[in-house]
Design a protein around this motif. Sequence first.
Motif, PDB file in Angstrom:
ATOM      1  N   GLY A 102       0.825  -1.209   0.000  1.00  0.00           N
ATOM      2  CA  GLY A 102       0.000   0.000   0.000  1.00  0.00           C
ATOM      3  C   GLY A 102       0.855   1.253   0.000  1.00  0.00           C
ATOM      4  O   GLY A 102       0.583   2.214  -0.733  1.00  0.00           O
ATOM      5  N   SER A 119      -8.266  -1.975   0.649  1.00  0.00           N
ATOM      6  CA  SER A 119      -7.986  -2.848   1.784  1.00  0.00           C
ATOM      7  C   SER A 119      -7.115  -4.000   1.319  1.00  0.00           C
ATOM      8  O   SER A 119      -6.837  -4.131   0.130  1.00  0.00           O
ATOM      9  CB  SER A 119      -9.287  -3.387   2.389  1.00  0.00           C
ATOM     10  OG  SER A 119     -10.051  -4.028   1.378  1.00  0.00           O
ATOM     11  N   LYS A 185     -12.493   3.450   3.843  1.00  0.00           N
ATOM     12  CA  LYS A 185     -12.126   3.256   5.242  1.00  0.00           C
ATOM     13  C   LYS A 185     -13.030   4.086   6.161  1.00  0.00           C
ATOM     14  O   LYS A 185     -13.458   3.618   7.219  1.00  0.00           O
ATOM     15  CB  LYS A 185     -10.647   3.604   5.447  1.00  0.00           C
ATOM     16  CG  LYS A 185      -9.721   2.739   4.586  1.00  0.00           C
ATOM     17  CD  LYS A 185      -8.265   3.037   4.834  1.00  0.00           C
ATOM     18  CE  LYS A 185      -7.382   2.345   3.794  1.00  0.00           C
ATOM     19  NZ  LYS A 185      -7.442   0.888   3.862  1.00  0.00           N
ATOM     20  N   HIS A 208       3.007   6.533   5.757  1.00  0.00           N
ATOM     21  CA  HIS A 208       1.888   5.677   5.371  1.00  0.00           C
ATOM     22  C   HIS A 208       1.211   5.073   6.599  1.00  0.00           C
ATOM     23  O   HIS A 208       1.875   4.468   7.444  1.00  0.00           O
ATOM     24  CB  HIS A 208       2.369   4.571   4.434  1.00  0.00           C
ATOM     25  CG  HIS A 208       1.301   3.598   4.042  1.00  0.00           C
ATOM     26  ND1 HIS A 208       0.206   3.972   3.293  1.00  0.00           N
ATOM     27  CD2 HIS A 208       1.160   2.265   4.307  1.00  0.00           C
ATOM     28  CE1 HIS A 208      -0.563   2.910   3.097  1.00  0.00           C
ATOM     29  NE2 HIS A 208      -0.017   1.869   3.711  1.00  0.00           N
ATOM     30  N   ASP A 210      -2.320   2.721   7.844  1.00  0.00           N
ATOM     31  CA  ASP A 210      -3.459   1.918   7.397  1.00  0.00           C
ATOM     32  C   ASP A 210      -4.057   1.176   8.583  1.00  0.00           C
ATOM     33  O   ASP A 210      -3.446   1.072   9.655  1.00  0.00           O
ATOM     34  CB  ASP A 210      -3.035   0.925   6.312  1.00  0.00           C
ATOM     35  CG  ASP A 210      -4.175   0.593   5.352  1.00  0.00           C
ATOM     36  OD1 ASP A 210      -5.357   0.852   5.703  1.00  0.00           O
ATOM     37  OD2 ASP A 210      -3.904   0.091   4.253  1.00  0.00           O
TER      38      ASP A 210
END
Length: 292
Positions: A102, A119, A185, A208, A210
């Motif tokens: 990602g 995702s 998200k 980054h 997530d």
Amino acid sequence: MEKKRQKQSVGRIEKIEIRYLGLPEDVTLVMNKGISTPYNCAQHLSEGHCKRSALALLDGNLIWDMHRPLEDSCTLQLLNFTIAEPHAVNRVFWRTCSFMLGSALNNAFKDEAGLELHSFPSPNVKSGSFVHDVVLSVKGWQPNEKEMRAFSTEMVKLALRDVKIERLDVNLELALEIFNDNRFKKEHLPNIASNNNGKITLYRVGNHIDISKGPMVGSTGFLGKCTISSAHQIGDDGENRGIYRFQGVALPTGIKLNHFAFDILVKRSRKLNPARLPTEPYEDSSLNRLLA
């Protein structure tokens, strides 16, 4: 800033006993509750322990991130990729590869590509590939060899930087602020929080961030040989934008495999990964796919 705030809110520092089990010998370490991590314990042992240890095992059954603060006295084992039973470590490595992918995709695409990270599914080493699903502003895109090499290069660059991978639990309000620009998200965050005592578990590498229930290996430096092998269009988002599944294969650093054998793995990894697609309904309200 949030991590610093949480660290400062610990208050009075309590001591806990961590009983390390392993080479060169078992030893008891006195550490700081809510502050000290398995990596800090490894620092008391040797530089080699710091470099080799990808994960921690608490009390013989709980997998724990190397940089996650320890909460109570416990036994501690440090896990690497050459242990006799590497299944758990391999799953965590696969999950980390998806997470890193990602980050790599964010770095590789220009703004006009309209990249939105969707995702990544729960790790399944037997599938032959790790995965990250994204949305792009175009449909029917088929990347050429040069473009695929660029994605692999981004993964290798991230590995060479040896960036620490950090976990942090945050409240729903902060998570909504962090993912304000990501409709996928943001839509599911309230449901995730309701199934996790009001908290969202996040992982960060560099800039980054997530969502993932984790755990992850301690650093990007554990990624060795890596190839991002395919990008399949698997649907559209209803707004004339394509949903793509990026797939790759990798080995942990220090694990050797000749070019012929690794090429076999690369070819296998190109086949569409059978993990649940973003367009398929969830089996329950826990949204496990977003908590890979």
